[in-house]
Each structure stands twice: as C-alpha cells, then as structure tokens.
Design a protein around this motif. Structure first.
Motif, PDB file in Angstrom:
ATOM      1  N   CYS A   3      51.175   0.474  48.107  1.00 34.22           N
ATOM      2  CA  CYS A   3      49.750   0.666  47.790  1.00 34.22           C
ATOM      3  C   CYS A   3      49.454   0.162  46.391  1.00 34.22           C
ATOM      4  N   TYR A   4      50.359   0.459  45.470  1.00 27.95           N
ATOM      5  CA  TYR A   4      50.168   0.021  44.084  1.00 27.95           C
ATOM      6  C   TYR A   4      50.336  -1.489  43.950  1.00 27.95           C
TER       7      TYR A   4
ATOM      8  N   GLU B  94      49.236  -3.671  46.195  1.00 26.53           N
ATOM      9  CA  GLU B  94      47.909  -4.206  46.532  1.00 26.53           C
ATOM     10  C   GLU B  94      46.932  -3.976  45.391  1.00 26.53           C
TER      11      GLU B  94
ATOM     12  N   ALA C  40      45.748   6.235  45.899  1.00 26.91           N
ATOM     13  CA  ALA C  40      45.808   5.784  47.296  1.00 26.91           C
ATOM     14  C   ALA C  40      44.418   5.813  47.927  1.00 26.91           C
TER      15      ALA C  40
ATOM     16  N   LEU D 279      42.274   2.859  47.012  1.00 32.77           N
ATOM     17  CA  LEU D 279      42.562   1.659  47.809  1.00 32.77           C
ATOM     18  C   LEU D 279      41.713   1.658  49.075  1.00 32.77           C
TER      19      LEU D 279
ATOM     20  N   ARG E 122      38.419  -0.876  49.977  1.00 31.52           N
ATOM     21  CA  ARG E 122      38.385  -1.708  51.189  1.00 31.52           C
ATOM     22  C   ARG E 122      36.948  -1.840  51.710  1.00 31.52           C
TER      23      ARG E 122
ATOM     24  N   VAL F 141      48.162  -4.184  52.365  1.00 36.39           N
ATOM     25  CA  VAL F 141      49.016  -3.293  53.151  1.00 36.39           C
ATOM     26  C   VAL F 141      48.231  -2.737  54.341  1.00 36.39           C
TER      27      VAL F 141
ATOM     28  N   PRO G  17      47.972   3.868  52.881  1.00 36.51           N
ATOM     29  CA  PRO G  17      47.260   4.717  51.902  1.00 36.51           C
ATOM     30  C   PRO G  17      46.785   6.044  52.478  1.00 36.51           C
TER      31      PRO G  17
END
Length: 484
Positions: free
Chosen positions: A80-81, A83, A388, A391, A395, A407, A412
C-alpha cells in the motif's frame, strides 16, 4: 507555525549561490533503501525477546505460523505504501499522504504526535537498549548502573545525530554496515540451527500444535507482538525525495527488504527451538544470548556484540527518517520554519535532525519510558489504518494522479480492518486510563493549530522571525527550494 523567513533573501552567511539546488539530494540508491528497511525493522527484539508470540500462541506450530503471517501482513501494508509513495513522491510518509487525502488538519495531528512523541521516544528506547547491552560486559554478575546506561545512550544519540548532520552519504554507509552486521549474525544463528536440525534436535517440533491457544484475544495479542517486531516497514517512504529513481527503487526495495526480514524471523525462531524447549525459551531473559551460550560456545560472545550492532543500526535508521518528517512538516508550515531548513554545505536537514535528537535526550531522563511507548503504540496503528484508508479515498478523489504501482483494492481494505483490530484489541483486553491520556495529547495539538497555523496570529511571527534568523546564521542553513 508559519513564521516568515526573515533571513532568506541575501542575508545568508555566504553570498555565493550553492552549486546545487538547496533541496535534499537524491543520494539513496536501491541497496541503501533495502539497508534502511532491514536495518530499521531488525532491532533488538528478534534477538532478545521473541517469546511474547510463543506465550500468546501457546505452541511452536502456531507461533511459527504467526511469525510468517505477520511478515505477509507487513508486506501487504508496505505494498500500500509503495503505491502511495510512487503516487505522491514527497518525503514524510503518512504526513504527505494525509495532506493529499484528508487535508492539513489530520496531517498536522499526525506530525504533532509523531514528531513530538513517537519518533524521538522510539529513538530514545533503542539507544537505551543499545547502552544496556554495550555496558553489560563491564558489569559481570549485575545490572549496569542506570546513570551509566543513560549517559551512554545520550552519547549514542549525540554521535548518531552528528553523523546524520554531517552527511547523508555517511549516514547511509553507517546504515548499510550495521544492516549487513545484522544479516551476518542472523545467518550464523540460522546455519547453527540447520546443523542442530541435521543432528536430530527436533524434540521441540514434535506435537508442535499441542497446547495451542484458540481464544480470539490471545491470538490477537500474539499477532500484535509479532507485528511490533516487524514495525519499520514504512521507513523508506519518509525519504522518498532522496531516493534515486523512486518509481523503481521504492517498490523494489520493499519487495526485497520485507520478505527478507520475514524469512529471517521465521528461520531464527526455528533455530531457537532446536536449542531450547518452549519452557526454556519463555524463561530466557535474552533468547539469542542463551542460544549462543548453548550452541556457539566458545564463540558465544559474538551474539551480544552483534545485538549491540543491531540496536545501534536501528537507532541510526530511526534518526535518519525522523529528521525527514520534521523537515517536511516544517516546510508545510505545521512546525517552526527552521526545521525545514537545509545545511548550505552538507545538504542535510540538520535543524530537524538536531531537534529530534534533543527530544530523544529528554526522553531518556524518565525512569520508565517503555510504559509511555506501550500506550502510544496504539496511535501508530491508527495512523497505519488511516494511511491505508487514504489509498482507498484517493482511488475516488484523485483519479488523475499517476500510479506507477497499483495494488489490488482488497489489500488496503484488509489493512484497514487489521489496523482497527490492533488499535482496539489492547484497549478492550486491558482498558487503561493511559490510552485516554494519549488520545487527549494527540488532540491537544489543536490548541496550537487553531491560533498559529489556521489563524496565523501576527505576534507569533514577530517572536519567531528573529529566532529563526539567528538560528539560521548559527547553523548555516537555508530554506529549501520550492518543491512542486
């Protein structure tokens, strides 16, 4: 607090412009990135006290499975990090992501908590651990005096801060050396374990699931302690601006470094079980030292020596990344501006590094800093969960951002659920007033945010401008060039 930079235009101690732009230089390559991840994740925990996972899981089989599962969870979190870090290529990790996803208020509360408590106190605890193991050989048969331990920890902080102020390259070499030292002693322990297995030392592995604890709370606490040993998987995101080719090196360092640590942790635990029964392991004050005494004699002294190396390397990694968070926070106006200034000669964020080191020295003074950190650790998982979630939020809200790494969305979501559990598990299992105190401290940052950052009161600028100017002249630092 966003005071103006009174000494920015022509009032620096040097009239000549620097040859390079006054920003942190891209000096960290792939090997150094892996070294930072490995060196910060592997502290003293895997050598000293991996018994908490065994205690809460109840047997060898589930203990090893939990160590492996924690490695998988750490890797998923780090993906996640990856991305986030390749999408928002600013240093500061969660701080920069919160700014983009949620706005300045939440980012400020994160920087307030992390810069003022989490980072410097973590630095203090690691150096205290280093000092204890470095001084123990000089006091055979008894514990080193507290004053000796604290003075040695303060000396280690001073040395590490000096190295990180002098040169990014030097700090990188120190980190790489100690990361290699950790991997070397892990290699020695694993090979010794394999030899023991080949000799038939497998008694501990028979009926390895007998006595397994099946309660939801016990397994949760085993995971909590395992993931604590893996903490540090997000460290590379604090220095994204200093990575050579971050789009390639950030995800690659994560995908090499974290599985490498995971394999090491599982194999080291297997090695411990070849030399000790579960009862002996639970009773051992320092598991790796006991292992060394039984298996590596007469070379058993090598284990405590490398534990000292390991803790020193982890302290250096902690200092390296903590300075970058204070630097980015100061650059955005959420901390005093001087913290965002860069050394004109050495291109290091020396004011931010010195500030972190100064706070760490204050944190080694109290008698029991570990208690404070235990209660603040739940806050760390709040921030992991929010990262998370950011993220997922981006999106939908920032579809325009370029995502070199993308990912699957379930990752996430899984990290948000895991974070929620790890925040609530210790509070539900054993409610303490200290958790409330920590929460109050986090939100007390709002008392500074409203007048100094949101309202930008003028008298604060008048006080801070001359202080900033004098500190700038004293340390020969300048404001960073504008980062787009």
């Amino acid at each position: 607090m966003d005071e103006g930079s009174a000494a920015t235009n022509g009032s620096t101690p040097h009239s000549k412009a620097p040859e390079k732009a006054t920003v942190l230089q891209k000096d960290v390559g792939l090997v150094s990135g892996i070294g930072l991840i490995v060196g910060t994740m592997i502290g003293s925990g895997i050598f000293i006290s991996p018994k908490a996972v065994l205690l809460y899981s109840g047997a060898v089989g589930p203990c090893l499975l939990i160590w492996a599962a924690c490695g998988v969870l750490a890797t998923l979190g780090a993906l996640c990090y990856a991305e986030l870090g390749t999408m928002i290529t600013k240093s500061g990790a969660e701080y920069s992501y919160f700014m983009e996803a949620y706005g300045p208020l939440l980012a400020y509360l994160y920087s307030w908590t992390t810069v003022m408590v989490l980072k410097p106190s973590s630095f203090a605890i690691i150096t205290l651990s280093f000092a204890e193991y470095a001084s123990t050989p000089f006091y055979p048969g008894c514990k080193p005096p507290l004053i000796i331990t604290k003075c040695l920890a303060a000396a280690a902080i001073f040395f590490i801060v000096s190295v990180n102020c002098l040169s990014v390259k030097l700090a990188r070499y120190v980190q790489n050396f100690f990361a290699a030292a950790k991997l070397f002693i892990i290699f020695i322990i694993v090979v010794a374990g394999i030899v023991m297995l080949a000799q038939g030392k497998t008694e501990t592995f028979s009926n390895s699931f007998e006595g397994t604890k099946s309660s939801f709370g016990a397994i949760g606490l085993a995971f909590y302690n395992g993931l604590w040993a893996y903490d540090g998987w997000n460290q590379l995101n604090f220095i994204t601006e200093e990575l050579e080719n971050p789009y390639r090196n950030l995800p690659l360092a994560i995908l090499i470094g974290i599985p490498l640590v995971s394999v090491c942790y599982v194999l080291v635990n297997v090695a411990y079980f070849t030399a000790m029964t579960t009862t002996e392991l639970l009773l051992s004050p320092a598991v790796a030292v006991t292992f060394g005494d039984r298996v590596l004699y007469p070379m058993s002294w090598i284990v405590p020596l490398f534990v000292v190396f390991s803790t020193f390397g982890a302290a250096n990694g902690s200092c390296f990344t903590a300075g970058r968070l204070a630097y980015v926070s100061g650059r955005e106006g959420h901390m005093v501006k001087i913290l965002s200034y860069i050394s004109l000669k050495r291109y290091t964020p020396s004011p931010a590094v010195i500030f972190n080191g100064t706070l760490a020295i204050f944190y080694i003074i109290p008698s029991d800093i570990n208690t404070l950190i235990n209660y603040f650790s739940f806050a760390q998982w709040v921030f992991y969960g929010l990262a998370a979630l950011s993220l997922i939020v981006m999106r939908y809200t920032r579809k325009d951002l370029h995502r070199p790494v993308k990912v699957p969305i379930f990752i996430p979501y899984l990290m948000v659920l895991v974070s929620c559990y790890l925040v609530l598990a210790p509070i539900v299992d054993k409610p303490e007033l200290e958790y409330l105190y920590c929460t109050v401290f986090i939100f007390s940052g709002l008392l500074l945010y409203y007048p100094f950052i949101y309202k930008k009161v003028q008298w604060a600028h008048k006080i801070m401008n001359p202080i900033t100017m004098h500190l700038q002249l004293l340390m020969e630092v300048v404001p960073p060039d504008k980062i787009e």
